[in-house]
Design a protein around this motif. Sequence first.
Motif, short mmCIF file in Angstrom:
data_model
loop_
_atom_site.label_atom_id
_atom_site.label_comp_id
_atom_site.label_asym_id
_atom_site.label_seq_id
_atom_site.Cartn_x
_atom_site.Cartn_y
_atom_site.Cartn_z
N LEU A 1 0.82 -1.21 0.00
CA LEU A 1 0.00 0.00 0.00
C LEU A 1 0.86 1.27 0.00
CD1 LEU A 1 -2.63 -1.09 2.66
CD2 LEU A 1 -2.99 -0.92 0.19
N THR A 2 0.43 2.24 -0.79
CA THR A 2 1.10 3.54 -0.75
C THR A 2 0.33 4.52 0.11
OG1 THR A 2 0.00 3.95 -2.85
CG2 THR A 2 2.33 3.43 -2.94
N ASP A 3 -0.99 4.33 0.15
CA ASP A 3 -1.82 5.27 0.90
C ASP A 3 -2.69 4.50 1.89
OD1 ASP A 3 -3.18 7.41 1.82
OD2 ASP A 3 -4.35 7.76 0.00
N ILE A 4 -2.06 4.12 2.99
CA ILE A 4 -2.72 3.24 3.95
C ILE A 4 -3.96 3.88 4.55
CG2 ILE A 4 -2.42 2.14 6.22
CD1 ILE A 4 0.56 1.77 5.43
N ALA A 5 -3.86 5.16 4.88
CA ALA A 5 -4.94 5.83 5.62
C ALA A 5 -6.23 5.93 4.80
CB ALA A 5 -4.48 7.20 6.06
N SER A 6 -6.13 5.78 3.45
CA SER A 6 -7.33 5.93 2.64
C SER A 6 -8.21 4.68 2.65
CB SER A 6 -6.93 6.25 1.19
OG SER A 6 -6.41 5.10 0.57
N LEU A 7 -7.71 3.59 3.22
CA LEU A 7 -8.50 2.35 3.25
C LEU A 7 -9.65 2.47 4.25
CD1 LEU A 7 -6.43 0.84 1.50
CD2 LEU A 7 -6.45 -0.98 3.20
N PRO A 8 -10.76 1.79 3.97
CA PRO A 8 -11.82 1.73 4.98
C PRO A 8 -11.26 1.09 6.24
CG PRO A 8 -12.56 0.78 2.90
CD PRO A 8 -11.11 1.04 2.74
N ARG A 9 -11.82 1.49 7.37
CA ARG A 9 -11.29 1.01 8.64
C ARG A 9 -11.39 -0.51 8.78
NH1 ARG A 9 -12.32 4.42 13.94
NH2 ARG A 9 -10.49 5.73 13.65
N SER A 10 -12.45 -1.07 8.23
CA SER A 10 -12.60 -2.53 8.37
C SER A 10 -11.50 -3.27 7.61
CB SER A 10 -13.97 -2.97 7.89
OG SER A 10 -14.15 -2.58 6.55
N MET A 11 -11.05 -2.68 6.52
CA MET A 11 -9.94 -3.30 5.77
C MET A 11 -8.67 -3.25 6.61
SD MET A 11 -10.43 -4.56 2.74
CE MET A 11 -12.09 -5.16 2.81
N LEU A 12 -8.44 -2.11 7.27
CA LEU A 12 -7.26 -1.98 8.13
C LEU A 12 -7.33 -2.96 9.30
CD1 LEU A 12 -6.88 1.91 8.30
CD2 LEU A 12 -5.53 0.29 6.96
N LEU A 13 -8.54 -3.13 9.83
CA LEU A 13 -8.71 -4.05 10.95
C LEU A 13 -8.45 -5.49 10.51
CD1 LEU A 13 -9.48 -4.22 13.93
CD2 LEU A 13 -11.86 -4.51 13.23
N TRP A 14 -8.96 -5.82 9.34
CA TRP A 14 -8.73 -7.17 8.79
C TRP A 14 -7.24 -7.42 8.58
CZ3 TRP A 14 -9.44 -11.90 8.65
CH2 TRP A 14 -9.00 -12.71 7.61
N ARG A 15 -6.56 -6.41 8.05
CA ARG A 15 -5.12 -6.48 7.86
C ARG A 15 -4.42 -6.80 9.18
NH1 ARG A 15 -2.08 -1.75 7.07
NH2 ARG A 15 -0.34 -2.28 5.72
N SER A 16 -4.80 -6.07 10.22
CA SER A 16 -4.16 -6.28 11.52
C SER A 16 -4.54 -7.64 12.09
CB SER A 16 -4.57 -5.18 12.49
OG SER A 16 -4.21 -3.93 11.98
N LEU A 17 -5.77 -8.04 11.83
CA LEU A 17 -6.21 -9.33 12.37
C LEU A 17 -5.44 -10.49 11.73
CD1 LEU A 17 -8.16 -10.73 14.32
CD2 LEU A 17 -9.79 -10.92 12.45
N THR A 18 -5.07 -10.35 10.47
CA THR A 18 -4.27 -11.43 9.86
C THR A 18 -2.96 -11.59 10.62
OG1 THR A 18 -3.30 -9.93 8.21
CG2 THR A 18 -5.25 -11.17 7.54
N HIS A 19 -2.38 -10.47 11.07
CA HIS A 19 -1.20 -10.56 11.94
C HIS A 19 -1.50 -11.39 13.17
CE1 HIS A 19 1.73 -8.17 10.01
NE2 HIS A 19 1.43 -6.98 10.48
N TRP A 20 -2.58 -10.98 13.82
CA TRP A 20 -2.89 -11.58 15.12
C TRP A 20 -3.17 -13.08 14.97
CZ3 TRP A 20 -7.10 -13.57 18.01
CH2 TRP A 20 -6.94 -13.50 19.40
N LEU A 21 -3.88 -13.41 13.89
CA LEU A 21 -4.18 -14.82 13.64
C LEU A 21 -2.90 -15.58 13.34
CD1 LEU A 21 -7.34 -14.55 11.34
CD2 LEU A 21 -7.28 -15.35 13.71
N GLY A 22 -2.07 -14.98 12.50
CA GLY A 22 -0.80 -15.63 12.18
C GLY A 22 0.10 -15.71 13.38
N GLY A 23 -0.03 -14.70 14.24
CA GLY A 23 0.90 -14.50 15.36
C GLY A 23 1.33 -15.76 16.08
N LEU A 24 0.47 -16.31 16.80
CA LEU A 24 0.88 -17.49 17.56
C LEU A 24 0.81 -18.72 16.69
CD1 LEU A 24 1.93 -18.12 20.31
CD2 LEU A 24 -0.39 -18.64 21.04
N GLY A 25 0.45 -18.52 15.47
CA GLY A 25 0.36 -19.65 14.55
C GLY A 25 -1.07 -20.11 14.45
N ILE A 26 -1.66 -19.97 13.24
CA ILE A 26 -3.04 -20.39 13.10
C ILE A 26 -3.19 -21.86 13.44
CG2 ILE A 26 -4.19 -18.79 11.56
CD1 ILE A 26 -3.06 -20.29 9.22
#
Lengths: 513, 513
Positions: free
Chosen positions: B134-159
């Motif tokens: 992404l070049t313009d992160i802030a322009s994304l809808p908030r739910s997209m940003l949340l989903w992005r972060s959630l993929t981290h969290w899910l991956g985090g301890l290992g799905i």
Amino acid sequence: MNARIILTQLGVLLMVLSGSILAIACWSGIQALMGAPGESLAFRALGYSAFTGAVLGLGLWLGSKKPTGAVGRKEALLLVAVSWLLAGALCALPYRLWAEFAAGQGDHDPAFGSYVNCYFEAMSGLTTTGATVLTDIASLPRSMLLWRSLTHWLGGLGIVVLFVAVLPMLGVGGKRLFKVEAPGPTSEGVKPRIQETARALWIIYLGLTFAEILLLWVFGLDLFESVCHTFATLATGGFSTRGGSVGEINSLSVDVVLIVFMVLAGINFGLYYAIWRGHWRNVWKDPELRAYLGFMAIASAVIVGFLWDDIIVTSAGQQAEPSFGSALRHGVFQVVSIQTTTGYCTANFDLWPFVPKAILLGLMFVGGCGGSTGGGIKVARIVIMAKVLWAEIERVFRPNVVRPIRMGKTTIDPELRQGVTVYVLIILIIFALGTFGLMVLERSAGLDITTAATACVATLNNIGPGLARVGAIENFGWFSDGSKILMSLLMALGRLEVYALLVLFVPTFWRGE
Amino acid sequence: MNARIILTQLGVLLMVLSGSILAIACWSGIQALMGAPGESLAFRALGYSAFTGAVLGLGLWLGSKKPTGAVGRKEALLLVAVSWLLAGALCALPYRLWAEFAAGQGDHDPAFGSYVNCYFEAMSGLTTTGATVLTDIASLPRSMLLWRSLTHWLGGLGIVVLFVAVLPMLGVGGKRLFKVEAPGPTSEGVKPRIQETARALWIIYLGLTFAEILLLWVFGLDLFESVCHTFATLATGGFSTRGGSVGEINSLSVDVVLIVFMVLAGINFGLYYAIWRGHWRNVWKDPELRAYLGFMAIASAVIVGFLWDDIIVTSAGQQAEPSFGSALRHGVFQVVSIQTTTGYCTANFDLWPFVPKAILLGLMFVGGCGGSTGGGIKVARIVIMAKVLWAEIERVFRPNVVRPIRMGKTTIDPELRQGVTVYVLIILIIFALGTFGLMVLERSAGLDITTAATACVATLNNIGPGLARVGAIENFGWFSDGSKILMSLLMALGRLEVYALLVLFVPTFWRGE
């Protein structure tokens, strides 16, 4: 630690080196009498150097006379390390004195104007690296060029191996010395009867030397250049008598002779010993030899494919029209020159596309066979490492299947496996630290990472040229003194396969047995 | 190979992921009803994705119903590898669909305009890398940003660890899965009773999550950003909701909270389990933890020393006057962020002097502790490697002294020693090949070696930012599709500690038992 025995041996080393310098001095004297330009200064420089070395050597030898006891492991290691560092200091003397005398006559030579530069050149010679600080090689007196090449030749099979062969006074310590000195993890065929073996190796080395000199001379090179290039070839060194390296000679037949002898020099000399004893089968079946030739063949094929329709610029600056012949000639020459860690150039490979350059960089790490005069990690280690890695990956899903790792008929025991992976890691760590060191030392000059990394690779693996500012047609003269000292150390580390120098940093090495 | 059981598990995985997407979809729907910009499109994209994933998952699960037999080693490895690659494909779907719907309304988004880009972003999330297209992160809808972060969290301890905790249906295969999945060579304290442990880990992870959200919220971040940054911190991921990363938030207290939780996330979760069971002593005496904190302290001290009298440019582009406080804040933040492989930025470290940059690069290879959510080679392996190297050097002059190598009270057996050196070698070889691959794939764009090498390091070790054109304030959007696929593979290789993917290339893996 038996310091006396070490001092005695160092004394002998200095005397032997002085003898070599004296030989060149005599030749220089004759040249001077015949009116060759610059030789009278060179004669004086060489003469004084030989005298200084002989006096120091004799002093050490007499001062520590009648050493008792055997050469232990620690003594052997220390002797090897100090031998190389000290030999560099003596071998640098002729260069420095010559520049001093020349400066006295108003002829300032920037390259040999400092002792650090001379030491770098001498270490580059003795470690058979071939990196030079000289910008104008052809302007040197011929005796200086010959001395430069001779340092390669002396370093080539290892001055200490030579020691063992020529001066059998080492006795029991000899075996250990050889074990430390002999490059490579395997010396199959090189049997424990160390003196006999060393003598045989010495004769083989001499035989190859005469053969190559003869061939180069037959194919049109004059005797002087034939000798110099032979010294550098068999030692996989790379010093040339021309500023444009071998590309300036521009003779296909010379290129072919050099290719053949570079390949021969990169082969385990234990195999020549095996032939000497009539064991031809060993040679044909040698897995390292096959891998060595295989690497060369594959690398050559890929590089020739890339160069086929490119204009090739030779190391002397001429352009060759795109043709298969030209690609084959320069591609194979560079592959062989780099993999054997000789470092001769016929083409300015720094101008080549990325993939050929990356392949050459990879070959710099591979190097020649163990027990050859070549540097690098060594083909045998690369092959063993690949097998260990493969086995370890397989073990993930087959933890209970223990499959032995073989190299030809020999089973690689766990100790050697560990030894090989550790060795490769140490080389890579030294590579990273060396690159970091060069970047820091040259920070004010804004060194680029390609130059720093390849300068480190080229010295650590005893190649000679790298890429970018240390590329095929460049030199190492512009580095700061600090960098030159670091690179001299890297050359010694690579040549001695790191341990002989690294152990000196282990505190327990210096404590009592 | 028991294909059925693998298909069943993949079905379950898809359904769980669909559940997660559905959760975000619900939140998005509420936001849309409240009139948040762009959420109606995002709601549709998330809804369709959840539906697609659920249908596919259910199909796989029903289609392969009643699998018999246990999950063997090979099945576990294959399941892990395919799980990650497949999960990336599903997690990418919301991005792609959203961009498609937005394009339908005339709002073309170049970043998520191709599936390769979306896949890269999803893999970067799941592998907790944090590299973005992404070049313009802030322009994304908030739910997209949340989903992005959630993929981290899910991956985090290992799905898959999550799998083991949430869905105990794996039975006997679970232990093996965990063994493959759990990062790091040691999982001292993580006892074989895998389901119980996995549940405990899950609760610990959840507890840390709530604690960090609360703290960030208390210190002034809004709840949405607190959640997103918490997800990315605990997974050592690095996705931010701001284009200028954490530096754009510009709050000292937020920086401190993030530093603390990044450090916590980089610690072996087995130690939290030990605390959970009341074994405090284990924690204090843990040699890896000490080394981990030691590396950070030394690196921070050196970097702060270098930055002290420099102007620091933040990742949001502001300049901070030279001061100790500023150097300390940004120096420690970057050291912690890079060593834990999070990849958050408060400062544009690409502008720092060479030595700090080189130290950060070194830390990228070190990474977090084994058994943490951090990437890299792992501190334990680095410590063991250093000890093995030292022992091997000492063995050169003391071949008969066998000294055991210890990590705390545990003796490292020869098998693990070999395993560690081989692992480091494999990482370095993949690093070299990956860099070569990127250079070749981007040859027409004339990629510089620093960018290629650090892009490879940053993805292979799951960091996020590298140097030069992938530096602190840059992104990965400009790479070609081929490079993005290669880097997605590198992220998966690093996250799965290479073996689960590498075994797929061994022919015997595919042959009968």
